[in-house]
Design an enzyme around this catalytic site. Structure first.
Site, PDB file in Angstrom:
ATOM      1  N   LYS A 135      47.952  48.607 110.566  1.00 18.53           N
ATOM      2  CA  LYS A 135      46.552  48.827 110.917  1.00 18.53           C
ATOM      3  C   LYS A 135      46.464  48.916 112.420  1.00 18.53           C
ATOM      4  O   LYS A 135      47.013  48.066 113.140  1.00 18.53           O
ATOM      5  CB  LYS A 135      45.715  47.625 110.410  1.00 18.53           C
ATOM      6  CG  LYS A 135      44.244  47.746 110.731  1.00 18.53           C
ATOM      7  CD  LYS A 135      43.509  48.564 109.687  1.00 18.53           C
ATOM      8  CE  LYS A 135      42.156  49.070 110.157  1.00 18.53           C
ATOM      9  NZ  LYS A 135      42.239  50.364 110.893  1.00 18.53           N
TER      10      LYS A 135
ATOM     11  N   GLN B 128      49.029  44.923 118.769  1.00 20.06           N
ATOM     12  CA  GLN B 128      48.137  44.990 117.611  1.00 20.06           C
ATOM     13  C   GLN B 128      48.611  44.056 116.496  1.00 20.06           C
ATOM     14  O   GLN B 128      47.802  43.443 115.802  1.00 20.06           O
ATOM     15  CB  GLN B 128      48.108  46.443 117.094  1.00 20.06           C
ATOM     16  CG  GLN B 128      46.990  46.739 116.120  1.00 20.06           C
ATOM     17  CD  GLN B 128      45.693  47.097 116.805  1.00 20.06           C
ATOM     18  OE1 GLN B 128      45.689  47.833 117.778  1.00 20.06           O
ATOM     19  NE2 GLN B 128      44.577  46.582 116.313  1.00 20.06           N
TER      20      GLN B 128
ATOM     21  N   LYS C 224      47.443  40.583 117.378  1.00 13.38           N
ATOM     22  CA  LYS C 224      45.971  40.570 117.356  1.00 13.38           C
ATOM     23  C   LYS C 224      45.463  40.546 115.921  1.00 13.38           C
ATOM     24  O   LYS C 224      44.608  39.739 115.561  1.00 13.38           O
ATOM     25  CB  LYS C 224      45.453  41.817 118.099  1.00 13.38           C
ATOM     26  CG  LYS C 224      44.025  42.194 117.791  1.00 13.38           C
ATOM     27  CD  LYS C 224      43.407  43.107 118.826  1.00 13.38           C
ATOM     28  CE  LYS C 224      44.065  44.432 119.000  1.00 13.38           C
ATOM     29  NZ  LYS C 224      43.414  45.277 120.017  1.00 13.38           N
TER      30      LYS C 224
ATOM     31  N   LYS D 189      49.987  51.723 115.615  1.00 14.28           N
ATOM     32  CA  LYS D 189      49.176  52.475 116.575  1.00 14.28           C
ATOM     33  C   LYS D 189      49.684  53.903 116.588  1.00 14.28           C
ATOM     34  O   LYS D 189      50.855  54.145 116.297  1.00 14.28           O
ATOM     35  CB  LYS D 189      49.336  51.885 117.983  1.00 14.28           C
ATOM     36  CG  LYS D 189      48.197  52.209 118.916  1.00 14.28           C
ATOM     37  CD  LYS D 189      47.129  51.165 118.814  1.00 14.28           C
ATOM     38  CE  LYS D 189      45.926  51.476 119.650  1.00 14.28           C
ATOM     39  NZ  LYS D 189      45.027  50.313 119.689  1.00 14.28           N
TER      40      LYS D 189
ATOM     41  N   GLY E 208      39.917  54.414 115.283  1.00 14.71           N
ATOM     42  CA  GLY E 208      39.735  55.024 116.596  1.00 14.71           C
ATOM     43  C   GLY E 208      40.326  54.167 117.713  1.00 14.71           C
ATOM     44  O   GLY E 208      40.780  53.046 117.500  1.00 14.71           O
ATOM     45  N   ASP E 209      40.323  54.727 118.903  1.00 20.69           N
ATOM     46  CA  ASP E 209      40.716  54.038 120.131  1.00 20.69           C
ATOM     47  C   ASP E 209      40.253  54.976 121.252  1.00 20.69           C
ATOM     48  O   ASP E 209      39.378  55.822 121.005  1.00 20.69           O
ATOM     49  CB  ASP E 209      42.245  53.801 120.148  1.00 20.69           C
ATOM     50  CG  ASP E 209      42.673  52.737 121.172  1.00 20.69           C
ATOM     51  OD1 ASP E 209      42.583  51.550 120.850  1.00 20.69           O
ATOM     52  OD2 ASP E 209      43.074  53.098 122.294  1.00 20.69           O
TER      53      ASP E 209
ATOM     54  N   THR F  97      33.884  45.439 118.769  1.00 23.58           N
ATOM     55  CA  THR F  97      34.843  45.012 119.803  1.00 23.58           C
ATOM     56  C   THR F  97      34.094  44.401 120.994  1.00 23.58           C
ATOM     57  O   THR F  97      34.442  43.312 121.474  1.00 23.58           O
ATOM     58  CB  THR F  97      35.731  46.189 120.268  1.00 23.58           C
ATOM     59  OG1 THR F  97      36.164  46.916 119.132  1.00 23.58           O
ATOM     60  CG2 THR F  97      36.926  45.689 121.049  1.00 23.58           C
TER      61      THR F  97
ATOM     62  N   ASN G 242      33.070  52.588 124.160  1.00 19.00           N
ATOM     63  CA  ASN G 242      32.478  51.760 123.118  1.00 19.00           C
ATOM     64  C   ASN G 242      32.607  50.246 123.419  1.00 19.00           C
ATOM     65  O   ASN G 242      31.646  49.500 123.263  1.00 19.00           O
ATOM     66  CB  ASN G 242      33.174  52.251 121.836  1.00 19.00           C
ATOM     67  CG  ASN G 242      33.283  51.284 120.747  1.00 19.00           C
ATOM     68  OD1 ASN G 242      34.023  50.319 120.842  1.00 19.00           O
ATOM     69  ND2 ASN G 242      32.547  51.548 119.698  1.00 19.00           N
TER      70      ASN G 242
ATOM     71  N   SER H 241      37.057  46.301 111.153  1.00 17.27           N
ATOM     72  CA  SER H 241      37.800  47.334 110.415  1.00 17.27           C
ATOM     73  C   SER H 241      38.377  46.748 109.129  1.00 17.27           C
ATOM     74  O   SER H 241      38.361  47.397 108.072  1.00 17.27           O
ATOM     75  CB  SER H 241      38.958  47.884 111.249  1.00 17.27           C
ATOM     76  OG  SER H 241      38.527  48.919 112.097  1.00 17.27           O
TER      77      SER H 241
HETATM   78  N1  GLU Z   1      41.693  50.476 118.492  1.00 19.24           N
HETATM   79  C1  GLU Z   1      41.105  49.223 118.161  1.00 19.24           C
HETATM   80  C2  GLU Z   1      42.044  48.112 118.562  1.00 19.24           C
HETATM   81  O1  GLU Z   1      42.841  48.313 119.407  1.00 19.24           O
HETATM   82  C3  GLU Z   1      40.688  49.153 116.714  1.00 19.24           C
HETATM   83  C4  GLU Z   1      41.790  49.255 115.715  1.00 19.24           C
HETATM   84  C5  GLU Z   1      41.313  49.298 114.281  1.00 19.24           C
HETATM   85  O2  GLU Z   1      40.140  49.131 114.037  1.00 19.24           O
HETATM   86  O3  GLU Z   1      42.185  49.479 113.419  1.00 19.24           O
HETATM   87  O4  GLU Z   1      42.002  47.011 118.093  1.00 19.24           O
END
Ligand code: GLU
Length: 439
Positions: A82, A103, A106, A118, A157-158, A201, A232, A371
């Protein structure tokens, strides 16, 4: 670390991210013979797999363009991969590997069953027409679709990938596979998106800050904040700061910074949100529109005096000089809205000066947490109310704060949130890897 450096030559961002985690957990893992015997550190620093592919698309002048796309599937020990997709000219394998690595920890901290991944491309959406972005996204998904799935890997997204891009990507996935399923998050509400996902976020980062302040017997009300970025994360962090009666003094983009001496007001914020989300304009336009807003071309926000700094733009945006400025101005709290926005030497300086630092993997986890809740809603074919999602987000951020404080408590009682986040995020992933044996 030497073997990580040897295995990943010319990948400075990835090495930096690994080094940061390694520094924090090293003392803690020393006594864990089970981790050592299973070579957990070596295994966790090697991505499960990296896919790179060619993305060909046609621009509005009928010229053929060639870009590179990637998906880094870092670790799925605790759930499907994810993590977001980033479209930006600066994207390369090192950047995506560091982001996928971060990630993983996190996502673990959120408490939800999500692994880490990612992806993205060196495609730059700025200045492209909607039709060009659509053709690029369709071509990108025509390769990516075979590597993802609701139980396999769920992108979002990112930077450079917002609701417009997610719409084109999801549409193409559905068209190729013939399946409507929760394969992406950050979707719009009309086709399975979640309430609160756009805000999550930025709001989450402020909820984390509020928890940190509470623990220090401080209040957010009346505090001043400098924010970098105007995407965002930055704009919803600003909105939540206003809700909490704090003052927002700056916002920025890659061209420069706006300074709002009396503090941003709601009308200005709404105007800027419209400028950035709908019209895709530059932040300097806010200074042309409002008298109380000044624009500093080519400048970052870090020289403006404030209680709180929130880097919400991109990696390594606070270097040693910026950190010196922050310390010189007695900034007390730094909240990392972006991922790895602080360079290693800047971090050392801030830590040495006793600045309270909310590390990215904790502070910006609210987005991926919602998410995860979007995945749950899609799986049960329901959509939840905004209040429920906001309250879940608030609880998740408080829980992450608690985990970081508990794991980050030193022998002298001092709290190191970064160390706490790294230990708590790491432990769950490592324990799952141990359970699976040698693979
Ligand atoms: N890009 C965001 C992050 O870095 C969201 C990632 C997601 O929702 O999967 O956490």
């Amino acid at each position: 670390m030497q073997s990580v450096k040897d295995r990943n030559p010319n990948q400075p961002e990835f090495v930096q991210a690994v080094q940061e985690v390694a520094e924090d957990i090293y003392g803690w893992v020393e006594d864990r013979d089970d981790y050592h015997e299973a070579q957990i550190l070596q295994r966790i620093t090697e991505p499960d797999r990296i896919t790179s592919f060619r993305v060909v698309w046609e621009d509005d002048d009928n010229d053929i363009r060639v870009q590179r796309g990637w998906r880094v599937q870092n670790n799925n020990a605790i759930g499907p991969y994810k993590g977001g997709l980033r479209f930006s000219p600066g994207v390369n394998e090192s950047v995506l590997k560091f982001l996928a690595f971060e990630q993983t920890f996190k996502n673990s901290l959120t408490g939800l069953p999500m692994g880490g991944g990612k992806g993205g491309s060196d495609f730059d959406p700025h200045g492209k027409s909607d039709a060009e972005v659509m053709r690029f996204c369709q071509s990108f998904m025509t390769e990516l679709y075979r590597h993802i799935g609701p139980q396999v890997d769920v992108p979002a997204g990112d930077i450079g990938v917002g609701p417009r891009e997610i719409g084109y990507l999801f549409g193409q996935y559905k068209r190729i596979t013939g399946r409507w399923e929760g394969v992406l998050t950050g979707k719009e509400l009309s086709y399975g998106g979640s309430q609160m996902r756009p805000e999550a976020t930025g709001f989450g980062a402020v909820y984390f800050l509020r928890e940190m302040m509470k623990a220090e017997d401080e209040e957010l009300e009346g505090k001043t904040a400098i924010i970098s970025g105007s995407g965002n994360v930055a704009l919803y962090a600003a909105q939540k700061l206003l809700d909490c009666d704090a003052k927002v003094l700056t916002l920025s983009d890659s061209d420069g910074t706006i300074e709002i001496k009396d503090g941003l007001n709601r009308d200005q914020l709404e105007w800027i949100q419209e400028l950035k989300f709908e019209r895709r304009g530059r932040i300097s336009e806010a200074a042309d529109e409002f008298d109380g807003i000044e624009y500093h071309d080519g400048k970052t926000p870090w020289s403006v005096e404030a209680d709180v700094a929130m880097p919400c733009a991109t990696q390594n945006e606070i270097d040693k000089d910026a950190a010196k400025e922050l310390c010189g101005n007695d900034v007390r709290f730094v909240v990392e809205g972006a991922t790895m926005p602080t360079t290693a030497d800047a971090m050392e300086l801030l830590r040495g000066e006793g600045v309270v630092l909310a590390p990215a993997k904790a502070a910006n986890a609210g987005g991926v947490a919602v998410s995860g809740l979007e995945m749950s809603q899609n799986a049960e074919r329901m959509s939840w109310e905004r209040e429920r999602l906001d309250s879940l987000l608030t609880d998740i951020m408080a829980d992450i704060h608690h985990k970081c404080r508990t794991a980050g408590k030193g022998d002298d009682g001092s709290i190191d949130y970064r160390r706490g986040a790294n230990i708590a995020g790491f432990e769950k992933v490592a324990d799952a890897m141990l359970a699976y044996g040698v693979l």
